[in-house]
Design a protein around this motif. Structure first.
Motif, PDB file in Angstrom:
ATOM      1  N   LEU A 264       0.829  -1.206   0.000  1.00  0.00           N
ATOM      2  CA  LEU A 264       0.000   0.000   0.000  1.00  0.00           C
ATOM      3  C   LEU A 264       0.863   1.255   0.000  1.00  0.00           C
ATOM      4  N   ASN A 265       1.999   1.189   0.685  1.00  0.00           N
ATOM      5  CA  ASN A 265       2.937   2.310   0.667  1.00  0.00           C
ATOM      6  C   ASN A 265       3.475   2.549  -0.742  1.00  0.00           C
ATOM      7  N   MET A 266       3.817   1.477  -1.460  1.00  0.00           N
ATOM      8  CA  MET A 266       4.310   1.628  -2.830  1.00  0.00           C
ATOM      9  C   MET A 266       3.221   2.176  -3.754  1.00  0.00           C
ATOM     10  N   TRP A 267       1.979   1.759  -3.520  1.00  0.00           N
ATOM     11  CA  TRP A 267       0.884   2.295  -4.340  1.00  0.00           C
ATOM     12  C   TRP A 267       0.752   3.798  -4.133  1.00  0.00           C
ATOM     13  N   TRP A 268       0.765   4.248  -2.894  1.00  0.00           N
ATOM     14  CA  TRP A 268       0.583   5.666  -2.606  1.00  0.00           C
ATOM     15  C   TRP A 268       1.798   6.491  -3.037  1.00  0.00           C
ATOM     16  N   ASP A 269       2.973   5.940  -2.887  1.00  0.00           N
ATOM     17  CA  ASP A 269       4.211   6.673  -3.147  1.00  0.00           C
ATOM     18  C   ASP A 269       4.734   6.497  -4.569  1.00  0.00           C
ATOM     19  N   ALA A 270       3.923   5.961  -5.461  1.00  0.00           N
ATOM     20  CA  ALA A 270       4.410   5.701  -6.821  1.00  0.00           C
ATOM     21  C   ALA A 270       4.927   6.959  -7.504  1.00  0.00           C
ATOM     22  N   ASP A 271       4.324   8.116  -7.212  1.00  0.00           N
ATOM     23  CA  ASP A 271       4.764   9.352  -7.865  1.00  0.00           C
ATOM     24  C   ASP A 271       6.152   9.769  -7.399  1.00  0.00           C
ATOM     25  N   ILE A 272       6.402   9.687  -6.091  1.00  0.00           N
ATOM     26  CA  ILE A 272       7.726  10.083  -5.621  1.00  0.00           C
ATOM     27  C   ILE A 272       8.763   8.991  -5.869  1.00  0.00           C
ATOM     28  N   ASP A 273       8.342   7.730  -5.882  1.00  0.00           N
ATOM     29  CA  ASP A 273       9.274   6.656  -6.231  1.00  0.00           C
ATOM     30  C   ASP A 273       9.830   6.853  -7.636  1.00  0.00           C
ATOM     31  N   ALA A 274       9.017   7.418  -8.516  1.00  0.00           N
ATOM     32  CA  ALA A 274       9.420   7.588  -9.909  1.00  0.00           C
ATOM     33  C   ALA A 274      10.537   8.599 -10.096  1.00  0.00           C
ATOM     34  N   VAL A 275      10.742   9.497  -9.131  1.00  0.00           N
ATOM     35  CA  VAL A 275      11.773  10.527  -9.291  1.00  0.00           C
ATOM     36  C   VAL A 275      12.996  10.289  -8.406  1.00  0.00           C
TER      37      VAL A 275
ATOM     38  N   ARG B 219      13.093   4.207  -8.403  1.00  0.00           N
ATOM     39  CA  ARG B 219      12.404   4.347  -9.683  1.00  0.00           C
ATOM     40  C   ARG B 219      12.223   3.035 -10.425  1.00  0.00           C
ATOM     41  N   LYS B 220      12.952   1.984 -10.023  1.00  0.00           N
ATOM     42  CA  LYS B 220      12.811   0.685 -10.676  1.00  0.00           C
ATOM     43  C   LYS B 220      11.818  -0.227  -9.962  1.00  0.00           C
ATOM     44  N   ARG B 221      11.122   0.310  -8.969  1.00  0.00           N
ATOM     45  CA  ARG B 221      10.085  -0.473  -8.316  1.00  0.00           C
ATOM     46  C   ARG B 221       8.966  -0.790  -9.315  1.00  0.00           C
ATOM     47  N   PRO B 222       8.184  -1.849  -9.060  1.00  0.00           N
ATOM     48  CA  PRO B 222       7.253  -2.338 -10.078  1.00  0.00           C
ATOM     49  C   PRO B 222       6.265  -1.316 -10.626  1.00  0.00           C
ATOM     50  N   ILE B 223       5.737  -0.410  -9.786  1.00  0.00           N
ATOM     51  CA  ILE B 223       4.730   0.543 -10.292  1.00  0.00           C
ATOM     52  C   ILE B 223       5.367   1.629 -11.146  1.00  0.00           C
ATOM     53  N   PRO B 224       6.368   2.381 -10.679  1.00  0.00           N
ATOM     54  CA  PRO B 224       6.968   3.387 -11.542  1.00  0.00           C
ATOM     55  C   PRO B 224       7.668   2.798 -12.764  1.00  0.00           C
ATOM     56  N   ALA B 225       8.114   1.540 -12.672  1.00  0.00           N
ATOM     57  CA  ALA B 225       8.761   0.900 -13.820  1.00  0.00           C
ATOM     58  C   ALA B 225       7.753   0.426 -14.853  1.00  0.00           C
ATOM     59  N   GLY B 226       6.462   0.532 -14.547  1.00  0.00           N
ATOM     60  CA  GLY B 226       5.429   0.177 -15.514  1.00  0.00           C
ATOM     61  C   GLY B 226       5.096  -1.297 -15.560  1.00  0.00           C
ATOM     62  N   LYS B 227       5.510  -2.066 -14.570  1.00  0.00           N
ATOM     63  CA  LYS B 227       5.263  -3.505 -14.584  1.00  0.00           C
ATOM     64  C   LYS B 227       3.922  -3.878 -13.957  1.00  0.00           C
ATOM     65  N   ILE B 228       3.484  -3.080 -12.978  1.00  0.00           N
ATOM     66  CA  ILE B 228       2.211  -3.343 -12.310  1.00  0.00           C
ATOM     67  C   ILE B 228       1.428  -2.044 -12.228  1.00  0.00           C
ATOM     68  N   ALA B 229       0.160  -2.095 -12.591  1.00  0.00           N
ATOM     69  CA  ALA B 229      -0.691  -0.904 -12.563  1.00  0.00           C
ATOM     70  C   ALA B 229      -0.998  -0.519 -11.123  1.00  0.00           C
ATOM     71  N   PRO B 230      -1.117   0.795 -10.843  1.00  0.00           N
ATOM     72  CA  PRO B 230      -1.420   1.223  -9.469  1.00  0.00           C
ATOM     73  C   PRO B 230      -2.673   0.570  -8.894  1.00  0.00           C
ATOM     74  N   GLY B 231      -3.722   0.455  -9.709  1.00  0.00           N
ATOM     75  CA  GLY B 231      -4.951  -0.153  -9.228  1.00  0.00           C
ATOM     76  C   GLY B 231      -4.776  -1.598  -8.812  1.00  0.00           C
TER      77      GLY B 231
END
Length: 318
Positions: A78-89, A94-106
């Motif tokens: 849940l933390n990765m879902w919420w923090d996907a925007d800051i993880d991306a920068v 930035r290589k975590r699954p959500i910012p890397a485009g491997k898993i959709a936030p939903g």
């Protein structure tokens, strides 16, 4: 996909997963659980169980530990879902699954919620509802209070939010003993006081990353010198506090030796961090403190585990 939020200082073009089937595999979903953090949860929870020597069936203890592990992983998801925007920068995330485009936030949100509900319900069924309630509180504290509020609003985020990471021994003791005792409260206090110097040492090294993400970590808000002072103050409290299990009678001679030597090592590095104010040597010693703090906490809990699980406990007093 371009991401820009009020909490960020710049935009990023890291690709989030597009609608449709997820590109992620089992390893990506496992990464959502923050496995290194989950290991710490399991390890400290196990120590919280063994120090009380409960008369509980080993299957119940194992099932309880598994549910605590899944609950810890769910809060990380849940933390990765919420923090996907800051993880991306941030370069380290930035290589975590959500910012890397491997898993959709939903998908990450649904996965985290499913694991959260399942772990709490199952812990209540296999153990007791006090432990289940404490696990639910831990998940909410980390995913909502820390991730959604504290992390982006105050430089005290790590101090207050550290309570979530310190709760597993309390949940574990409640699971096998049916109550919360002084043993798990002391273990909670040790982890709680360990967290600020541990993470602030990293923040000194990664302050540029946190600045780009707009996260108000202590070095970015109060300055590096103030952060170094806070690291020293917390370490001065942590070192004697880590010996509390000896005074309370559940830490033996081996623990007393490890706690004393480890505490002196933490203090020596904290003093160096405080004295070295800039340049490569300052960054290097901060990185050393970060690494040593992990070893220090591991050795403290591993020694308690060995003393109680393998019958080598030798009291210091009495």
């Amino acid at each position: 996909m371009t991401i820009a939020t009020n909490s960020l200082t710049e935009t990023t073009t890291e690709p989030f997963a597009t609608p449709g089937l997820s590109q992620g595999d089992v390893a990506d979903y496992f990464a959502l659980l923050k496995p290194r953090v989950m290991f710490l949860v399991v390890f400290t929870a196990l120590v919280g169980m063994v120090v009380v020597h409960p008369d509980v069936h080993p299957v119940v203890a194992f099932a309880s530990l598994l549910m605590i592990a899944i609950g810890g992983g769910a809060s990380g998801c849940l933390n990765m879902w919420w923090d996907a925007d800051i993880d991306a920068v941030m370069t380290r995330t930035r290589k975590r699954p959500i910012p890397a485009g491997k898993i959709a936030p939903g998908e990450a949100l649904a996965f985290g919620l499913f694991l959260s509900a399942g772990s709490v319900i199952m812990l209540g069924l296999v153990s007791n509802w006090l432990a289940a309630g404490l696990l639910a509180f831990t998940i909410v504290f980390y995913a909502v209070i820390y991730s959604m509020w504290l992390k982006r609003s105050t430089p005290q985020n790590i101090v207050i939010g550290g309570a979530a990471g310190a709760l597993p021994p309390i949940v574990a003791q409640a699971a096998v003993a049916g109550h919360v005792g002084w043993e798990s409260i002391i273990l909670f206090a040790i982890i709680f006081m360990w967290t600020p110097p541990h993470f602030w040492a990293l923040a000194l090294v990664k302050s540029g990353d946190y600045a780009r993400a707009g996260i108000p970590m202590m070095p970015n808000v109060k300055g590096a010198d103030h952060t170094r002072l806070q690291i020293l103050v917390y370490t001065l409290i942590l070192a004697p506090l880590s010996l509390a299990p000896v005074a309370m009678g559940f830490g033996g001679l081996a623990y007393a030796i490890i706690g004393t030597l480890g505490g002196l090592g933490m203090l020596a590095l904290a003093v160096q961090v405080y004295r070295l104010r800039e340049g490569e040597p300052a960054a290097r010693v901060a990185q050393q403190l970060f690494g040593f703090s992990i070893l220090y906490l591991f050795l403290l809990f591993a020694t308690l585990l060995a003393e109680h699980a393998f019958g080598v406990f030798r009291p210091v007093f009495g």
